[in-house]
Design a protein around this motif. Structure first.
Motif, mmCIF file in Angstrom:
data_model
loop_
_atom_site.group_PDB
_atom_site.id
_atom_site.type_symbol
_atom_site.label_atom_id
_atom_site.label_comp_id
_atom_site.label_asym_id
_atom_site.label_seq_id
_atom_site.Cartn_x
_atom_site.Cartn_y
_atom_site.Cartn_z
ATOM 1 N N ALA A 1 -6.985 13.509 6.339
ATOM 2 C CA ALA A 1 -7.414 14.186 7.578
ATOM 3 C C ALA A 1 -7.896 15.598 7.269
ATOM 4 O O ALA A 1 -8.939 16.039 7.771
ATOM 5 C CB ALA A 1 -6.261 14.226 8.581
ATOM 6 N N ALA A 2 -7.145 16.316 6.436
ATOM 7 C CA ALA A 2 -7.523 17.699 6.097
ATOM 8 C C ALA A 2 -8.874 17.731 5.379
ATOM 9 O O ALA A 2 -9.736 18.565 5.696
ATOM 10 C CB ALA A 2 -6.435 18.328 5.226
ATOM 11 N N GLN B 1 0.369 21.644 4.008
ATOM 12 C CA GLN B 1 -0.987 21.157 3.713
ATOM 13 C C GLN B 1 -1.243 21.063 2.198
ATOM 14 O O GLN B 1 -1.901 20.150 1.728
ATOM 15 C CB GLN B 1 -2.003 22.095 4.364
ATOM 16 C CG GLN B 1 -3.447 21.649 4.189
ATOM 17 C CD GLN B 1 -4.398 22.561 4.948
ATOM 18 O OE1 GLN B 1 -4.528 22.473 6.151
ATOM 19 N NE2 GLN B 1 -5.066 23.453 4.231
ATOM 20 N N LEU C 1 -2.186 10.289 4.149
ATOM 21 C CA LEU C 1 -2.862 10.233 5.464
ATOM 22 C C LEU C 1 -3.247 11.626 5.946
ATOM 23 O O LEU C 1 -4.368 11.860 6.412
ATOM 24 C CB LEU C 1 -1.942 9.581 6.506
ATOM 25 C CG LEU C 1 -1.840 8.065 6.489
ATOM 26 C CD1 LEU C 1 -0.735 7.597 7.424
ATOM 27 C CD2 LEU C 1 -3.164 7.424 6.877
ATOM 28 N N ARG C 2 -2.307 12.557 5.826
ATOM 29 C CA ARG C 2 -2.583 13.931 6.269
ATOM 30 C C ARG C 2 -3.618 14.599 5.368
ATOM 31 O O ARG C 2 -4.473 15.347 5.838
ATOM 32 C CB ARG C 2 -1.286 14.753 6.285
ATOM 33 C CG ARG C 2 -0.348 14.388 7.414
ATOM 34 C CD ARG C 2 0.643 15.490 7.698
ATOM 35 N NE ARG C 2 1.530 15.731 6.586
ATOM 36 C CZ ARG C 2 2.796 15.324 6.550
ATOM 37 N NH1 ARG C 2 3.306 14.669 7.569
ATOM 38 N NH2 ARG C 2 3.553 15.584 5.515
ATOM 39 N N GLY C 3 -3.514 14.323 4.066
ATOM 40 C CA GLY C 3 -4.484 14.897 3.126
ATOM 41 C C GLY C 3 -5.895 14.417 3.435
ATOM 42 O O GLY C 3 -6.851 15.202 3.418
ATOM 43 N N ASP D 1 2.438 9.210 4.154
ATOM 44 C CA ASP D 1 2.201 10.273 5.150
ATOM 45 C C ASP D 1 1.397 11.421 4.546
ATOM 46 O O ASP D 1 0.486 11.960 5.179
ATOM 47 C CB ASP D 1 3.531 10.818 5.691
ATOM 48 C CG ASP D 1 4.215 9.847 6.644
ATOM 49 O OD1 ASP D 1 3.668 8.758 6.855
ATOM 50 O OD2 ASP D 1 5.284 10.191 7.168
ATOM 51 N N ARG E 1 -11.282 15.480 5.540
ATOM 52 C CA ARG E 1 -12.354 15.108 6.472
ATOM 53 C C ARG E 1 -12.712 16.282 7.404
ATOM 54 O O ARG E 1 -13.877 16.514 7.700
ATOM 55 C CB ARG E 1 -11.943 13.878 7.298
ATOM 56 C CG ARG E 1 -11.785 12.634 6.433
ATOM 57 C CD ARG E 1 -11.439 11.411 7.262
ATOM 58 N NE ARG E 1 -12.621 10.877 7.917
ATOM 59 C CZ ARG E 1 -12.764 10.742 9.222
ATOM 60 N NH1 ARG E 1 -11.810 11.096 10.034
ATOM 61 N NH2 ARG E 1 -13.891 10.243 9.719
ATOM 62 N N ASP F 1 -0.031 17.856 0.987
ATOM 63 C CA ASP F 1 -0.955 16.771 1.366
ATOM 64 C C ASP F 1 -2.116 16.698 0.369
ATOM 65 O O ASP F 1 -2.492 15.621 -0.095
ATOM 66 C CB ASP F 1 -1.548 17.017 2.768
ATOM 67 C CG ASP F 1 -0.502 17.167 3.859
ATOM 68 O OD1 ASP F 1 0.651 16.737 3.631
ATOM 69 O OD2 ASP F 1 -0.839 17.706 4.933
#
Lengths: 101, 148
Positions: free
Chosen positions: B92-93, B56, B88-90, B85, B95, B59
Motif C-alpha cells: 500500500a505504501a 512504515q 500488505l501494508r508495504g 500484514d 502504491r 513494512d
C-alpha cells in the motif's frame, strides 16, 4: 480546561472542568483515496474495527461512493487508538467531534 | 495461509523494482499518506508521526526482503503468514508513493476506474503503472489467501 483561583498567600487551587474539549463522543472517519483497493479497505475494517464482512463492505462502499464513512463512534482515547491503527495501514482517516451524541 | 509463493519473471519485474527502489528509500524518511495526529500538541504530533514512520519502515523492509538477491536468482518470492500484514501494508505504501511520483498526471477518477490509455503514457508512467498493478495483484492474492 484548568482555572486558577487566587487565594492570598496560599498555593493556587486547581479546578478541573469536567467538560473538556476532548470529552464526549468522537467519530473515526475514513476518507476515500484512489489508490487503496476495495478488498484491502474491507479487510482493514474487519481486522482493526472487528466488523463483520457485510458491515465492512457497506462502509467500504460508503468511502468509495460518498468519499467518507464514519466507521466508529466513541470516547476519544479509543478513537485515537483506532485512528492510529488505520494510519498504520495507510488509510486516510481523521477524527471529528460527534456533536449529535 | 501458511506460506504464499509468487513466481515472477525476473526479467520483466526488474525494471519495476528499479523504479520503486528510490521510492522505497523515500518511504524510510516520509510517510506514505499525509495523515497527521489528531492532537494539537506539537510533541504528541511528533510522537505520532515518528511511531508511524517506524512502523512504515518495517513494512518497507518486508518488501525489500521479498525481492532480495534470492528472488533475482530464482524468480520466487515467498510470504509467510506472520509477515503478510507487513507485506500488505508495504504494498500500500509503495502504491501510494507511485501514485504521487509517477501517476500524478491522472485524476483520482481515472485511476480508480482504471480507464487509462496506456498508449499515451510516457516511459516513467508506463513502468510506474506496471509496478502499481504488480503490487495491487500481490495484495489481492495475499488477501484472498488470508480470507480463505
Amino acid at each position: 480546561m484548568v482555572s486558577f483561583i487566587g487565594g492570598g498567600s496560599s498555593a493556587p487551587e486547581t479546578v478541573l472542568d469536567e467538560t473538556t474539549e476532548l470529552s464526549g463522543f468522537w467519530s473515526v472517519i475514513v476518507l476515500n483515496d484512489p489508490v487503496n483497493l476495495m478488498s484491502y479497505v474491507s479487510m482493514i475494517f474487519k481486522r482493526v474495527l472487528g466488523m463483520s464482512t457485510s458491515k465492512a463492505e457497506k462502509h467500504m462502499r460508503e468511502v468509495h461512493e460518498l468519499g467518507r464513512s464514519v466507521v466508529w463512534i466513541g470516547e476519544r482515547e479509543k478513537a485515537e487508538t483506532y485512528l492510529y491503527q488505520l494510519h498504520e495501514w495507510h488509510l486516510n482517516a481523521i477524527l471529528e467531534k460527534n456533536e449529535s451524541t | 495461509m501458511n506460506r504464499l509463493e509468487f513466481r515472477l519473471d525476473t526479467k520483466s519485474v526488474l525494471p519495476l523494482l528499479e523504479h520503486v527502489k528510490p521510492l522505497m528509500e523515500q518511504l524510510a524518511i516520509d510517510l506514505a499518506t499525509p495523515n497527521v495526529s489528531p492532537d494539537n500538541d506539537e510533541l504528541m504530533s511528533d510522537f505520532w508521526s515518528k511511531d508511524l514512520l517506524t512502523s512504515q519502515r518495517k513494512d518497507i523492509a518486508a518488501i525489500a526482503e521479498l525481492f532480495d538477491d534470492e528472488f533475482l536468482d530464482t524468480g520466487s518470492a515467498t510470504v509467510d503468514e506472520e509477515d503478510a500484514d507487513l507485506v500488505l501494508r508495504g504494498c500500500a505504501a509503495v502504491r501510494l508513493k507511485i501514485r504521487e511520483r509517477s501517476l500524478e498526471a491522472f485524476s483520482d477518477e481515472a485511476l480508480e476506474s482504471g480507464e487509462l490509455d496506456i498508449e499515451d503514457f510516457n516511459r516513467d508512467q508506463r513502468i510506474g503503472y506496471a509496478a502499481y498493478a504488480l503490487f495491487a495483484s500481490m495484495q489481492e492474492l495475499i488477501i484472498s489467501q488470508l480470507e480463505l
